[in-house]
Design an enzyme around this catalytic site. Sequence first.
Site, PDB file in Angstrom:
ATOM      1  CG  LEU A 257      25.313  17.775  80.296  1.00 50.94           C
ATOM      2  CD1 LEU A 257      25.825  18.460  79.038  1.00 50.94           C
ATOM      3  CD2 LEU A 257      25.735  16.315  80.313  1.00 50.94           C
ATOM      4  NE  ARG A 261      30.216  18.619  82.124  1.00 48.72           N
ATOM      5  CZ  ARG A 261      29.883  19.652  81.376  1.00 48.72           C
ATOM      6  NH1 ARG A 261      29.665  20.835  81.929  1.00 48.72           N
ATOM      7  NH2 ARG A 261      29.773  19.514  80.064  1.00 48.72           N
ATOM      8  CG  PHE A 399      30.198   8.825  80.725  1.00 48.58           C
ATOM      9  CD1 PHE A 399      29.460   8.519  79.603  1.00 48.58           C
ATOM     10  CD2 PHE A 399      30.294   7.873  81.717  1.00 48.58           C
ATOM     11  CE1 PHE A 399      28.839   7.290  79.468  1.00 48.58           C
ATOM     12  CE2 PHE A 399      29.677   6.634  81.595  1.00 48.58           C
ATOM     13  CZ  PHE A 399      28.953   6.345  80.465  1.00 48.58           C
ATOM     14  CD  GLU A 400      27.223  12.932  82.582  1.00 45.88           C
ATOM     15  OE1 GLU A 400      26.662  13.781  81.887  1.00 45.88           O
ATOM     16  OE2 GLU A 400      26.600  12.032  83.146  1.00 45.88           O
ATOM     17  N   GLY A 401      30.542  15.355  78.793  1.00 42.25           N
ATOM     18  CA  GLY A 401      31.453  16.359  78.242  1.00 42.25           C
ATOM     19  C   GLY A 401      32.880  15.880  78.414  1.00 42.25           C
TER      20      GLY A 401
END
Length: 589
Positions: A257, A261, A399-401
């Site tokens: 992740l 990011r 997205f991605e956290g």
Amino acid sequence: MGRTVGGSFIIDEIDYKSTVSPEDFTEEHRMIAQTTEDFVEGELVPRDEEIEKLDYELTVEMLRKAGELGLLGAEVPEAYGGLGLDKVSSTLINEKLTKAGSFALSVGAHVGIGTLPIVYFGTEEQKKRYLPELATGAKIAAYCLTEPSSGSDALGAKTTAVRSEDGSHYVLNGTKQFITNAGFADVFIVYAKINGAEFSTFIVERTMPGVSIGPEEKKMGIKGSSTCPLILEDVRVPAENLLWEAGKGHLIAFNILNIGRFKLAAGCLGASKDAIGLSAKYANERTQFGRKISSFPLIAAKLADMNTRAYVLESMVYRTAGLLDHALSEVDSDSKNAGSQSAKAIAEYAIECSINKVFGSETLDDIADEAVQIHGGYGYIQEYKVERIYRDSRINRIFEGTNEINRLLIPGTLIKRAMKGELPLLQKAMGLQAELLQPMPAQVFEGTLEQEAHLIAMAKKIFLLAGAQAVQKYQMKLEQEQEVLSRLADMMIDVYAAESALARTRKLLDRNGEAKAGLAVNMTTLFIHEAFGRIEEKAKEVLAAMEEGDMLRTQLSVLKKLTRSIPVNAIELKRQVGARVVQAERYVL
């Protein structure tokens, strides 16, 4: 050059000459960028509408063509059929592909979060089995972490894996949601809990009995990418398809992740540049009140702000790519501990990756919004690409956290590192307290960007002042003070962004002189002064949340010592930047 400690930018002065920027691209980097641009213009742009309608066969065909050009194997080692290129190269590919809209997401999910878990954490046998076909596009990968009941809380996943009595396989059951590429992927990186406890990672193949794909989600944007549920019903996964070790899935997930990011920020950069070009061109074509709208100062100011933000983001992205390259270059890929080494190298820059993600996604949102505004009513019409850029950009903050989660991670990770003794944060804060008891000397700035360098140094001290106060007041309960953490994160984001732009512009000044670096100087000046104002405001909010009365007045008087500055003529600087963007009809520096 020794490795830069992750997060240390907030307390240390950096050597700007050691940072990586686009001006450091090699001939090979430029060739890779050109190859990607040619592929986008020659193969993807002419079929853009077909791809946007989610034609599986066409998307897979284009993915395989990208594979033939080496665009899918940039980060796959040569020993497994890839090119084994550096992070700067893969970042360039990622940035340039973004002009292809949704297709860039299909590629990104495949080469990044889909393939890199095997690159970094796979066994020799797993790498030999999967990577050659992933590098060419013969097989397409997808990443399966999110579930209907767990998004940001990834460890709350309910998908289970039960090992057979003879130890030969695991039986997986569960549902994964919002899986990019699911409609046509062959290989799935799946997270599940062994016996409901050990969070682990498995390589699952589409052809395994019990694997099925749900219907396509009807999305607001990124319509040309596949997004479906993955359903696992008593799927027998061979034991040798366990990735790395049982119970270490969280390390794979979080570090992949982190890379995701960072890659997302590079994609946001490419889309931002595209939006700037479309907007400047339209502004030169659209006439109102007998004049091109590009001649109106408020339109030019918008283009100036858009270009400035993109310059800063570009500086951040390639600075971070350089940090990751340096850390990963020290990993012994032949070692039995390669997975642990890779995890440690990537985790080193978790803070910087989160900063890139938040700043990149919010920059693109701002630029896309202004692009629609410049287009006026036409920006709301699907015939104009900015309408799609606007819709597509929105997912990036999720997205991605989510950006909220990342804002908690940024200062939270920094404080944890300080508590472990990895960063002398508290020592620096104590030193600052002693320094602030002394009279502050009057500052005289004569050289180019001298005041701006001083403002960044002061911004770091402001963060220390507010951050140390927060740690002292809340101690172990600080993680519950999300509003305070969010403001500390915003301060760190602005410091990293401002410093990245300053480092790059200083390198440009050294190389080209002030006459040729004037636009970069103007943009850097603009951004740093605006960022400094935001940092001061966030610090006041943090201090006011913790103190009141005389104590607050004392803290604010200390803050005032650190915030003295001479304002710049932002209106004139923006006019100069805007004029250059209008003239070039594209992102320019």
